[in-house]
Write a protein that holds these residues in place. Structure first.
Motif, PDB file in Angstrom:
ATOM      1  N   SER A  40      24.327 -41.042   0.811  1.00  0.00           N
ATOM      2  CA  SER A  40      23.146 -40.985  -0.050  1.00  0.00           C
ATOM      3  C   SER A  40      22.424 -42.316   0.062  1.00  0.00           C
ATOM      4  O   SER A  40      23.010 -43.341   0.415  1.00  0.00           O
ATOM      5  N   VAL A  41      21.121 -42.290  -0.231  1.00  0.00           N
ATOM      6  CA  VAL A  41      20.294 -43.494  -0.216  1.00  0.00           C
ATOM      7  C   VAL A  41      19.565 -43.577  -1.544  1.00  0.00           C
ATOM      8  O   VAL A  41      18.999 -42.579  -2.013  1.00  0.00           O
ATOM      9  N   VAL A  42      19.596 -44.742  -2.163  1.00  0.00           N
ATOM     10  CA  VAL A  42      18.919 -44.949  -3.439  1.00  0.00           C
ATOM     11  C   VAL A  42      17.943 -46.113  -3.319  1.00  0.00           C
ATOM     12  O   VAL A  42      18.107 -46.995  -2.469  1.00  0.00           O
ATOM     13  N   GLU A  43      16.947 -46.091  -4.188  1.00  0.00           N
ATOM     14  CA  GLU A  43      15.942 -47.150  -4.226  1.00  0.00           C
ATOM     15  C   GLU A  43      15.796 -47.651  -5.656  1.00  0.00           C
ATOM     16  O   GLU A  43      15.647 -46.846  -6.593  1.00  0.00           O
ATOM     17  N   LEU A  44      15.849 -48.949  -5.814  1.00  0.00           N
ATOM     18  CA  LEU A  44      15.635 -49.563  -7.117  1.00  0.00           C
ATOM     19  C   LEU A  44      14.135 -49.821  -7.250  1.00  0.00           C
ATOM     20  O   LEU A  44      13.553 -50.579  -6.474  1.00  0.00           O
TER      21      LEU A  44
ATOM     22  N   GLY B 253      10.838 -52.976 -10.424  1.00  0.00           N
ATOM     23  CA  GLY B 253      11.504 -54.194 -10.842  1.00  0.00           C
ATOM     24  C   GLY B 253      12.869 -53.976 -11.471  1.00  0.00           C
ATOM     25  O   GLY B 253      13.325 -54.794 -12.274  1.00  0.00           O
ATOM     26  N   GLY B 254      13.546 -52.907 -11.100  1.00  0.00           N
ATOM     27  CA  GLY B 254      14.878 -52.629 -11.623  1.00  0.00           C
ATOM     28  C   GLY B 254      14.900 -51.689 -12.806  1.00  0.00           C
ATOM     29  O   GLY B 254      15.960 -51.435 -13.393  1.00  0.00           O
ATOM     30  N   ALA B 255      13.724 -51.111 -13.144  1.00  0.00           N
ATOM     31  CA  ALA B 255      13.652 -50.218 -14.306  1.00  0.00           C
ATOM     32  C   ALA B 255      14.109 -48.802 -13.995  1.00  0.00           C
ATOM     33  O   ALA B 255      14.377 -48.016 -14.908  1.00  0.00           O
ATOM     34  N   LEU B 256      14.235 -48.443 -12.715  1.00  0.00           N
ATOM     35  CA  LEU B 256      14.587 -47.074 -12.339  1.00  0.00           C
ATOM     36  C   LEU B 256      15.362 -47.084 -11.034  1.00  0.00           C
ATOM     37  O   LEU B 256      14.996 -47.773 -10.075  1.00  0.00           O
ATOM     38  N   LEU B 257      16.439 -46.304 -10.980  1.00  0.00           N
ATOM     39  CA  LEU B 257      17.200 -46.081  -9.760  1.00  0.00           C
ATOM     40  C   LEU B 257      16.887 -44.662  -9.294  1.00  0.00           C
ATOM     41  O   LEU B 257      17.162 -43.700 -10.015  1.00  0.00           O
ATOM     42  N   GLU B 258      16.292 -44.553  -8.113  1.00  0.00           N
ATOM     43  CA  GLU B 258      15.866 -43.230  -7.633  1.00  0.00           C
ATOM     44  C   GLU B 258      16.703 -42.799  -6.431  1.00  0.00           C
ATOM     45  O   GLU B 258      16.842 -43.542  -5.453  1.00  0.00           O
ATOM     46  N   LEU B 259      17.255 -41.608  -6.526  1.00  0.00           N
ATOM     47  CA  LEU B 259      18.009 -41.021  -5.416  1.00  0.00           C
ATOM     48  C   LEU B 259      17.012 -40.466  -4.414  1.00  0.00           C
ATOM     49  O   LEU B 259      16.336 -39.478  -4.679  1.00  0.00           O
ATOM     50  N   ALA B 260      16.910 -41.134  -3.262  1.00  0.00           N
ATOM     51  CA  ALA B 260      15.912 -40.760  -2.261  1.00  0.00           C
ATOM     52  C   ALA B 260      16.455 -39.780  -1.234  1.00  0.00           C
ATOM     53  O   ALA B 260      15.675 -39.066  -0.591  1.00  0.00           O
ATOM     54  N   TYR B 261      17.790 -39.723  -1.065  1.00  0.00           N
ATOM     55  CA  TYR B 261      18.357 -38.895   0.008  1.00  0.00           C
ATOM     56  C   TYR B 261      19.816 -38.621  -0.303  1.00  0.00           C
ATOM     57  O   TYR B 261      20.542 -39.505  -0.774  1.00  0.00           O
TER      58      TYR B 261
END
Length: 280
Positions: free
Chosen positions: A48-52, A55-63
């Motif tokens: 899986s790949v995640v993106e913060l 400025g660190g307010a949200l962790l999004e699962l991109a893949y």
């Protein structure tokens, strides 16, 4: 037994073939991107790949990807649980935007069945239009000659391209934030260049065998220029003699009404949903 861990430079090569090239490039250069790998008895079985973001307010699962031979063993849900634990330590919500054919789609069920996850109602759609019918839209093609200064966007000097992207980001629009590594159809990516910079632009890209209308934009009061650029792109597609589909993603309900007016033969392929982890 399945084990999960963040993939550093030493571990990532074993999982690289399962990650799209555009994401691999971002992982290599963006510090706010990270990959998590799953290993089943010593064999890579998911990634899986995640993106913060913000400025660190949200962790999004991109893949999220699990090979077919490992599906149904809880590998995917295990990776998401691992990410939920990371999100809790960071005190940042975890979210995933995804598409599914509907609520009966297995992907929708995957997120809906995860503990402490909330799946939103549909927020948009992926639609497709037969390319052979693009120029039959009288309303669209009537605007074809309205723009006299259409130029290919990627023919602009590099600093003009960068300034355009920055002007959109200043408005909170980040669709073109990550253009590197995308397979744009440069002949179809047009803009209306004004004295103060682009006034309208359309972007098409190739996603595997699919041609997609990736993004459209116009300055206030410049809708006629936008329609003209779309009509010019439609004419170029017609001249190619292609007999397949143009896909349009992230179509919101109001935009879908306009799509139906312009192209009565459009079809909805997938719906957009948002799955969010509700921290306790």
């Amino acid at each position: 037994m399945t084990e999960y861990s963040r993939l550093d430079a030493r571990l990532l090569p074993a999982f690289e073939n399962a990650i799209p090239e555009s994401l691999r490039r971002r992982l290599a250069k963006e510090k706010n991107m990270a990959a998590v790998g799953a290993v089943w008895d010593g064999t890579p079985c998911g990634v899986s790949v995640v993106e913060l973001k913000y400025g660190g307010a949200l962790l999004e699962l991109a893949y999220l990807f699990v090979p077919e031979e490992y599906r149904g063993r809880g590998v995917g849900s295990g990776m998401v649980r691992f990410l939920c634990e990371c999100a809790e330590r960071m005190d940042a919500p975890l979210r995933c935007l995804f598409t599914a054919a509907g609520k009966s789609d297995p992907l929708y069920g995957f997120f809906a069945d995860l503990p402490d996850f909330y799946v939103s109602e549909e927020t948009g759609a992926v639609c497709r239009i037969p390319i052979s019918g693009l120029t039959t839209s009288g309303e669209l093609m009537a605007a074809e000659e309205r723009c006299k200064n259409a130029v290919p966007f990627f023919s602009l000097p590099a600093h003009d391209q960068k300034n355009f992207r920055r002007s959109l980001e200043a408005r909170g629009i980040y669709y073109l934030e990550h253009m590197d590594g995308l397979d744009f159809e440069e002949e179809l990516c047009l803009c209306a260049a004004g004295a103060g910079g682009p006034e309208a632009a359309v972007f098409f890209l190739r996603d595997g065998d699919e041609l997609a209308l990736h993004y459209i934009w116009c300055a206030s009061g410049r809708q006629a220029l936008l329609f003209s650029l779309l009509a010019k792109a439609a004419r170029r597609l017609e001249e190619r003699g292609q007999d397949d589909w143009l896909y349009v993603a992230a179509v919101e309900p109001k935009a879908e009404q306009a799509l139906a007016r312009l192209f009565p033969h459009y079809e909805v392929v997938r719906r957009f949903y948002s799955a969010a982890y509700e921290m306790q």
